[in-house]
Every structure is written in structure tokens, then in C-alpha cells.
Write an enzyme that holds these catalytic residues in place. Structure first.
Site, mmCIF file in Angstrom:
data_model
loop_
_atom_site.group_PDB
_atom_site.id
_atom_site.type_symbol
_atom_site.label_atom_id
_atom_site.label_comp_id
_atom_site.label_asym_id
_atom_site.label_seq_id
_atom_site.Cartn_x
_atom_site.Cartn_y
_atom_site.Cartn_z
ATOM 1 N N ASP A 11 0.840 -1.345 0.084
ATOM 2 C CA ASP A 11 -0.109 -0.029 -0.123
ATOM 3 C C ASP A 11 1.055 1.183 -0.016
ATOM 4 O OD1 ASP A 11 -2.113 1.742 0.299
ATOM 5 O OD2 ASP A 11 -1.930 1.770 2.518
ATOM 6 N N GLU A 70 -1.415 -1.758 -4.693
ATOM 7 C CA GLU A 70 -2.505 -0.828 -4.889
ATOM 8 C C GLU A 70 -2.370 0.436 -5.872
ATOM 9 O OE1 GLU A 70 -5.747 -0.290 -1.646
ATOM 10 O OE2 GLU A 70 -4.531 1.730 -1.441
ATOM 11 N N ASP A 142 -1.940 1.182 7.332
ATOM 12 C CA ASP A 142 -1.399 0.776 6.272
ATOM 13 C C ASP A 142 -1.004 -0.489 6.008
ATOM 14 O OD1 ASP A 142 -0.768 3.796 5.789
ATOM 15 O OD2 ASP A 142 -0.032 3.622 7.860
#
Length: 174
Positions: A11, A70, A142
Site C-alpha cells: 500500500d 494498490e 497501512d
């Protein structure tokens, strides 16, 4: 999916980059490691270098066989989107340097895969990641987002395998 596979989920962020590593074997998912890279100090170049170095070390330590990242969520502020894109590019390069071609997943696709709702908030994603991986305690948002990316990739690769779709270096976007 009978053979074990280790998946790195990322991420990306310019301040905090989450990472999560999941082992998948016979449809079972187990967390190997997760955390976040704190790149809140220094110039932008120093922060990007830190992300690259830390992800390279994580990849070397845990030896994932696949990676997923992502996609950039386009913000109202183009400058923020551009900075986030730089962090994402560094993460992709760290994976590529290790011979991993990361699959890419939209934020809404990750949320949908993990929670059943494409507009779930971060806390819902975190809760479902804890449930799916049978984790106790608290996770950094996160890190849970990165684990969600890895879980999404595990689901997509499983579906591809069941459907007889060849897995290759280039993954279609989810």
C-alpha cells in the site's frame, strides 16, 4: 491452488508505505509479516530512497514469489496524486529489481474483495483482514491495507487457476 505461494502486498504512500506478506496454501491464508515504512522525514528524494531500500530488504528477507500493489487513488489535489505516484513507482521498482512483476489493484477492488463493499472505510478493511487472517491485536492501517492487497491477489490468482487462465508477468487490472 495446491502449491504454497508467498505474496507481498504493498500500500504505497509518501509518508507511510504499508507492506504485508501472506502465505497461501490449499486455500488457507497465513500472515507472515506486516508493517509500515515510515518515510515522514527528509527531502522527497530521501523519502523515496528509504521506501526503495526498506522494500528491497523486506523482499530479500521474506522472498515472496508474487507481489501486488494498490493503484493510485486520484485525489482532488493533483500534487498529492503525483507524490503518491512517485512512491508507488519506487515500490514497483523495488519489486521489479527482485524479479517480481506486481499485479495492480484499484482501491475499490481491494475493498470489495476483502469486505464485500467497494466503499468500505479503512477500519472495515482492517477488521476483515484481522478476521480473514485470524489475527489478534491491532494493526497499523497501512499494514492492514497492504495485507488486504495481498489477500485480493490471492483470491484473483485462485480464480484464474480454477478458470484455467494462465498466470503470467502481466496481470490484468482488477
Amino acid at each position: 491452488m495446491n502449491a504454497a505461494v508467498r505474496i507481498l502486498g504493498v500500500d504505497p504512500g509518501s509518508r507511510y508505505t504499508g507492506y504485508g506478506i501472506v502465505d497461501v496454501e490449499r486455500g488457507r491464508h497465513q500472515m507472515v509479516a506486516c508493517g509500515r515504512i515510515d518515510s515522514t522525514r527528509g527531502s522527497m528524494a530521501e523519502r523515496l530512497l528509504l521506501i526503495q531500500r526498506e522494500l528491497t530488504a523486506i523482499i530479500a528477507e521474506h522472498a515472496p514469489s508474487e507481489a501486488a500493489i494498490e493503484e493510485v487513488f486520484v485525489n482532488k489535489n493533483p500534487q498529492t496524486t503525483l507524490i503518491l505516484g512517485q512512491a508507488r513507482g519506487v515500490a514497483i521498482c523495488a519489486c521489479a529489481q527482485a524479479g517480481l512483476a506486481p499485479a495492480e489493484y484499484a482501491t475499490a477492488s481491494v475493498k470489495l474483495a476483502v469486505t464485500g463493499q467497494g466503499r468500505a472505510d479503512k477500519e472495515q478493511v482492517q477488521h476483515m483482514v484481522r478476521v480473514l487472517l485470524k489475527l489478534q491485536g491491532r494493526l497499523a492501517l497501512d499494514a492492514s491495507d497492504a495485507l488486504a492487497v495481498a489477500l485480493t491477489h490471492a483470491h484473483v490468482r485462485s480464480t484464474h487457476q480454477r478458470a484455467g487462465i494462465a498466470l503470467g508477468a502481466a496481470w490484468s487490472r482488477a
